[in-house]
Write an enzyme that holds these catalytic residues in place. Structure first.
Site, short mmCIF file in Angstrom:
data_model
loop_
_atom_site.label_atom_id
_atom_site.label_comp_id
_atom_site.label_asym_id
_atom_site.label_seq_id
_atom_site.Cartn_x
_atom_site.Cartn_y
_atom_site.Cartn_z
N GLU A 1 -23.83 53.53 50.00
CA GLU A 1 -23.99 53.09 51.39
C GLU A 1 -24.62 54.20 52.22
OE1 GLU A 1 -20.23 51.88 53.01
OE2 GLU A 1 -19.87 50.43 51.40
N GLU B 1 -26.56 44.34 55.01
CA GLU B 1 -25.31 43.66 55.35
C GLU B 1 -25.19 43.45 56.85
OE1 GLU B 1 -21.76 45.07 53.44
OE2 GLU B 1 -20.45 43.89 54.76
O1 KIV Z 1 -18.33 46.26 47.93
C1 KIV Z 1 -18.97 45.20 47.98
O2 KIV Z 1 -18.53 44.15 47.52
C2 KIV Z 1 -20.28 45.22 48.62
C3 KIV Z 1 -20.90 43.92 48.98
C4 KIV Z 1 -20.32 43.48 50.28
C5 KIV Z 1 -22.37 43.98 49.01
O3 KIV Z 1 -20.79 46.26 48.89
#
Ligand code: KIV
Length: 269
Positions: free
Chosen positions: A119, A186
């Site tokens: 991320e 997202e």
């Molecule tokens: O952790 C997860 O499931 C994700 C999705 C929301 C893309 O990062």
């Protein structure tokens, strides 16, 4: 039956070029991973969302590398076709690029993932570059980034102001330049997601980012309503398994208490 052809990062790139949409889902257990794989999901993410939907924690921050290794091993053992991507959990890549390479490498070497996801935007481009140089394919993830929830204060829509939208576009470009092979978007406005998608060579995979992305992902426990604490607007319910599970368990309890279970047919002579 022979194994189907494995989806690779090259296939995902070709799918974008051919405008063939990518179907992605999360999985962290054997039944979900094999069902997703058998039903044609192209990319299976062992998401750190398992901290919330599987463990019931308040956020994904509690998820450890050991937990990701455990769940990724289970998933990759049972997936024959889909590309398996494992999330790098909180603090597994933020401390320094060397640790990021070591931890991501373990997800591939010990747990069988084909790629990792991290991320964050431009500030992580150097880490992405190091991972890719080491032979570790990387998916970026911008917009709402749940590991930062303690800093950002929640899961509000990102990119709704001009400044935030410009920042997200810059992040997307920086991650692509650093070598990410795909990008999760997202909870951002659909017009912005479409704009980012059209301006990248790599595929975008949206979650709450509208129909203009190159693919879609949902958290499987959300779309099956196994996780019922809250439901974001972008989650479409494909089944209500949480409700069905409670009803089934209620019937079982009633049957046991009223001596309807087990019957003699379910017993041995
Ligand atoms: O952790 C997860 O499931 C994700 C999705 C929301 C893309 O990062």
């Amino acid at each position: 039956m022979p194994d189907p052809e494995r989806i690779t990062v090259v296939h995902l790139q070709q799918m974008k070029t051919r405008r063939e949409l990518i179907a992605a889902l999360t999985a962290h257990d054997f039944p979900t991973a094999s069902a997703a794989d058998e039903m044609g999901v192209d990319l299976i993410l062992v998401g750190d969302s398992l901290g919330m939907v599987f463990a019931g924690d308040p956020s994904t921050v509690s998820v450890t590398l050991d937990q990701m290794l455990y769940h990724t091993r289970i998933v990759s053992r049972h997936v024959r076709r889909a590309l398996v991507v494992a999330d790098l959990p909180f603090l597994s890549y933020q401390v320094n690029p060397d640790e990021a390479v070591r931890n991501a490498g373990r997800l591939l070497q010990e747990a069988g993932a084909h790629a990792v996801k991290l991320e964050g935007g431009e500030e992580w481009a150097e880490v992405v570059r190091r991972l890719v140089t080491a032979g570790i394919p990387v998916v970026g993830h911008i917009g709402v980034t749940p590991q930062s929830v303690n800093r950002t204060g929640g899961y509000r829509l990102r990119g709704a102001t001009d400044a935030e939208a410009a920042r997200l576009k810059q992040d997307a470009r920086a991650l692509e330049e650093a070598g990410a092979f795909a990008l999760v978007l997202e909870k951002i406005p659909y017009v912005l997601a479409e704009d980012i998608t059209l301006n990248l060579r790599i595929p975008t995979i949206g979650i709450g980012a509208g129909p203009g992305c190159d693919g879609q992902i949902l958290v499987t426990y959300d779309m099956l309503s196994m996780f019922e604490r809250f439901r974001p607007k972008f989650v479409r319910l494909y089944a209500e398994l949480g409700k069905e599970m409670r009803e089934a368990i209620q019937r079982y309890v009633e049957d046991v208490k009223s001596e309807r279970f087990p019957s003699l047919k379910e017993s041995f002579k």
